[in-house]
Design an enzyme around this catalytic site. Sequence first.
Site, PDB file in Angstrom:
ATOM      1  N   LYS A 171      62.578  30.861  44.010  1.00 36.96           N
ATOM      2  CA  LYS A 171      61.963  32.072  44.573  1.00 36.96           C
ATOM      3  C   LYS A 171      60.669  31.622  45.230  1.00 36.96           C
ATOM      4  O   LYS A 171      59.655  31.449  44.566  1.00 36.96           O
ATOM      5  CB  LYS A 171      61.679  33.048  43.430  1.00 36.96           C
ATOM      6  CG  LYS A 171      61.655  34.501  43.831  1.00 36.96           C
ATOM      7  CD  LYS A 171      60.678  34.838  44.926  1.00 36.96           C
ATOM      8  CE  LYS A 171      59.309  35.239  44.431  1.00 36.96           C
ATOM      9  NZ  LYS A 171      58.391  35.514  45.542  1.00 36.96           N
ATOM     10  N   GLU A 246      51.919  26.185  35.666  1.00 34.68           N
ATOM     11  CA  GLU A 246      50.762  25.559  36.313  1.00 34.68           C
ATOM     12  C   GLU A 246      49.961  26.699  36.923  1.00 34.68           C
ATOM     13  O   GLU A 246      50.395  27.335  37.882  1.00 34.68           O
ATOM     14  CB  GLU A 246      51.240  24.560  37.361  1.00 34.68           C
ATOM     15  CG  GLU A 246      50.166  23.564  37.719  1.00 34.68           C
ATOM     16  CD  GLU A 246      49.311  24.040  38.862  1.00 34.68           C
ATOM     17  OE1 GLU A 246      48.316  24.762  38.590  1.00 34.68           O
ATOM     18  OE2 GLU A 246      49.624  23.698  40.005  1.00 34.68           O
ATOM     19  N   CYS A 280      45.104  24.725  43.800  1.00 36.66           N
ATOM     20  CA  CYS A 280      44.914  24.904  42.354  1.00 36.66           C
ATOM     21  C   CYS A 280      43.923  23.896  41.805  1.00 36.66           C
ATOM     22  O   CYS A 280      43.155  24.197  40.905  1.00 36.66           O
ATOM     23  CB  CYS A 280      46.242  24.819  41.629  1.00 36.66           C
ATOM     24  SG  CYS A 280      47.242  23.423  42.120  1.00 36.66           S
ATOM     25  N   GLU A 379      39.114  31.549  39.528  1.00 36.69           N
ATOM     26  CA  GLU A 379      39.575  30.941  40.780  1.00 36.69           C
ATOM     27  C   GLU A 379      39.276  31.885  41.929  1.00 36.69           C
ATOM     28  O   GLU A 379      39.818  32.992  41.971  1.00 36.69           O
ATOM     29  CB  GLU A 379      41.093  30.762  40.732  1.00 36.69           C
ATOM     30  CG  GLU A 379      41.559  29.467  40.161  1.00 36.69           C
ATOM     31  CD  GLU A 379      43.038  29.231  40.470  1.00 36.69           C
ATOM     32  OE1 GLU A 379      43.849  30.146  40.252  1.00 36.69           O
ATOM     33  OE2 GLU A 379      43.364  28.129  40.913  1.00 36.69           O
TER      34      GLU A 379
HETATM   35  P1  NAD Z   1      51.003  35.093  42.235  1.00 37.08           P
HETATM   36  O1  NAD Z   1      50.879  34.420  40.926  1.00 37.08           O
HETATM   37  O2  NAD Z   1      51.127  36.567  42.275  1.00 37.08           O
HETATM   38  O3  NAD Z   1      52.269  34.501  43.045  1.00 37.08           O
HETATM   39  C1  NAD Z   1      52.862  33.238  42.781  1.00 37.08           C
HETATM   40  C2  NAD Z   1      54.373  33.406  42.815  1.00 37.08           C
HETATM   41  O4  NAD Z   1      54.783  34.276  41.762  1.00 37.08           O
HETATM   42  C3  NAD Z   1      54.917  34.034  44.097  1.00 37.08           C
HETATM   43  O5  NAD Z   1      56.150  33.442  44.437  1.00 37.08           O
HETATM   44  C4  NAD Z   1      55.110  35.479  43.709  1.00 37.08           C
HETATM   45  O6  NAD Z   1      56.059  36.153  44.494  1.00 37.08           O
HETATM   46  C5  NAD Z   1      55.594  35.326  42.281  1.00 37.08           C
HETATM   47  N1  NAD Z   1      55.444  36.512  41.437  1.00 37.08           N
HETATM   48  C6  NAD Z   1      54.529  37.504  41.551  1.00 37.08           C
HETATM   49  N2  NAD Z   1      54.729  38.425  40.589  1.00 37.08           N
HETATM   50  C7  NAD Z   1      55.780  38.019  39.857  1.00 37.08           C
HETATM   51  C8  NAD Z   1      56.451  38.533  38.715  1.00 37.08           C
HETATM   52  N3  NAD Z   1      56.088  39.692  38.130  1.00 37.08           N
HETATM   53  N4  NAD Z   1      57.476  37.819  38.198  1.00 37.08           N
HETATM   54  C9  NAD Z   1      57.867  36.663  38.754  1.00 37.08           C
HETATM   55  N5  NAD Z   1      57.276  36.131  39.843  1.00 37.08           N
HETATM   56  C10 NAD Z   1      56.231  36.789  40.393  1.00 37.08           C
HETATM   57  O7  NAD Z   1      49.813  34.642  43.111  1.00 37.08           O
HETATM   58  P2  NAD Z   1      49.233  35.440  44.371  1.00 37.08           P
HETATM   59  O8  NAD Z   1      49.125  36.907  44.184  1.00 37.08           O
HETATM   60  O9  NAD Z   1      50.052  35.019  45.508  1.00 37.08           O
HETATM   61  O10 NAD Z   1      47.763  34.889  44.369  1.00 37.08           O
HETATM   62  C11 NAD Z   1      46.761  35.460  43.517  1.00 37.08           C
HETATM   63  C12 NAD Z   1      45.891  34.422  42.917  1.00 37.08           C
HETATM   64  O11 NAD Z   1      46.714  33.487  42.190  1.00 37.08           O
HETATM   65  C13 NAD Z   1      45.204  33.517  43.911  1.00 37.08           C
HETATM   66  O12 NAD Z   1      44.044  34.056  44.398  1.00 37.08           O
HETATM   67  C14 NAD Z   1      44.967  32.294  43.080  1.00 37.08           C
HETATM   68  O13 NAD Z   1      43.809  32.403  42.304  1.00 37.08           O
HETATM   69  C15 NAD Z   1      46.148  32.226  42.198  1.00 37.08           C
HETATM   70  N6  NAD Z   1      47.132  31.249  42.685  1.00 37.08           N
HETATM   71  C16 NAD Z   1      47.145  30.037  42.109  1.00 37.08           C
HETATM   72  C17 NAD Z   1      48.028  29.087  42.547  1.00 37.08           C
HETATM   73  C18 NAD Z   1      48.058  27.734  41.957  1.00 37.08           C
HETATM   74  O14 NAD Z   1      48.510  26.792  42.569  1.00 37.08           O
HETATM   75  N7  NAD Z   1      47.624  27.593  40.736  1.00 37.08           N
HETATM   76  C19 NAD Z   1      48.906  29.356  43.584  1.00 37.08           C
HETATM   77  C20 NAD Z   1      48.897  30.647  44.140  1.00 37.08           C
HETATM   78  C21 NAD Z   1      48.009  31.576  43.671  1.00 37.08           C
END
Ligand code: NAD
Length: 477
Positions: A171, A246, A280, A379
């Site tokens: 996904k 992660e 990250c 973050e």
């Molecule tokens: P997120 O955690 O919402 O999204 C990451 C992934 O999870 C995406 O593919 C998203 O579609 C999926 N996802 C979202 N809700 C889900 C659920 N309920 N069940 C399963 N999968 C789900 O991150 P975001 O909203 O895109 O970003 C928000 C914050 O997250 C950023 O500002 C940052 O601080 C952090 N982030 C961290 C990393 C990292 O590498 N550690 C990467 C992206 C975002």
Amino acid sequence: MQYNFIDNASVPSLSGHTLPVLDPSDGQPFDELQRSDARDIDRAVRSARACYDERWSRLSAAERGRLLMALSRKVADHADELALLEQRDCGKPTRQARADAAALARYFEFYAGACDKLHGETLPYQNGYSVFTWREPHGVTGHVIPWNYPMQIFGRSVGGALAAGNCCVVKPAEDACLSLLRVAQLAAEVGFPPGTINLVTGYGHEVGDALARHPGIDHISFTGSPRVGTLIQQVAAERHCPVTLELGGKSPQIIFADADLDAALPVVINAIVQNAGQTCSAGSRVLIQQSIYDQMLDRLGAAFEALRVGPASMDLDVGPLIRQSQQQRVWDFLSDAQNDGIATVAQGQIVDEAPEAGFYQAPVLLADVPVAHRVAQEEVFGPVLSAMPFRDEDHAVELANATRFGLVAGVWTRDGARQFRMARRVRSGQVFVNNYGAGGGVELPFGGYKSSGYGREKGFEALYGFTVLKTVAVQHG
Ligand code: NAD
């Protein structure tokens, strides 16, 4: 129009619903994705399961390795195409997009070579027994990928899972699908059997949640926010499905007065402005020894003022953020910092060519940030560097460890004994001494302490997470 990739075919979502794809450099839609739901996930999981049972688990480890190697070469041949897709989809400056495509090829190369080197052990036991272990694949693994480094995170996660003998349902993040859909097609072209790699696009709360809940998923690998990491963990716990998480960091760069400051400076800056700070392992806090604090702030400030931000195709120091809500998130952190009297030392410049509707944010250097402030604790995921002074080694360790995260740390000092002491005392999954990130380090295990998550990705270590250990005891007298 982009389609899901299931059973080696591009297919529409069963609902027929779609999502727009925006270019972060100008904020305009230019393509559409499938907005899938639980039924599409079910279809992908069935395809992966059939492939695992009938095709993939019957291949030898060496045959899996040859396919991964062929995919590595194919990705390298298509690197420019993949980089261009990523640039438009995610707003990555050209050099970063190309580096990500090269890293993807390297991940497949590394895991191609690892396939037939993953083995169990023989164990001493009572006389009359032979005891050994096998490392078996989980079966069908689920991969929830974030938008910040889609190609790199797909490479490390899916590459490791395939090498260990699993079939995958992926996904991708709704903001970052295009390069990965193309990679799945390339995998089919080099001969991966239908169902080995399936991609289903859509919103996290719809399709990501359905993936985490599906009883046919045997292991989940998630990279993203701590909030969603918790949700996935909770959902997976219902059926005792193993999870690798992660969840990012608030990584410190710790600069002692005896460090080679000329060497440290460009690395410290790159670690926070690379990918517009949406990394990250971004070095988002710089801890500087008191005696060189003012001098280093001046030097960092001058370098920040020189940074240029603009459309990804201009390949400047910094591109746009991924989307408007991310831009708003960064603005909220900065306005909190301003309201609480935190000084902005310097900031970069957005160039005139940057379209109004693009998601731009100039890099910002903040000074004397109190350790408990949210800009020093959470973050930001934008190009915002928080500087704070420290007195001595104990104080540096205290500040470095004073967040809920523990992903990466950088230590800058010429004192050899201190290098080892600091590496021991800082609680993070990776510690870099007189460097940061080691250029990506495909070979180097990566993962967190504390709320940065658990389990390790990258390197050979990741393969242990993608396998189950079985002990076999044979009594033969
Ligand atoms: P997120 O955690 O919402 O999204 C990451 C992934 O999870 C995406 O593919 C998203 O579609 C999926 N996802 C979202 N809700 C889900 C659920 N309920 N069940 C399963 N999968 C789900 O991150 P975001 O909203 O895109 O970003 C928000 C914050 O997250 C950023 O500002 C940052 O601080 C952090 N982030 C961290 C990393 C990292 O590498 N550690 C990467 C992206 C975002």
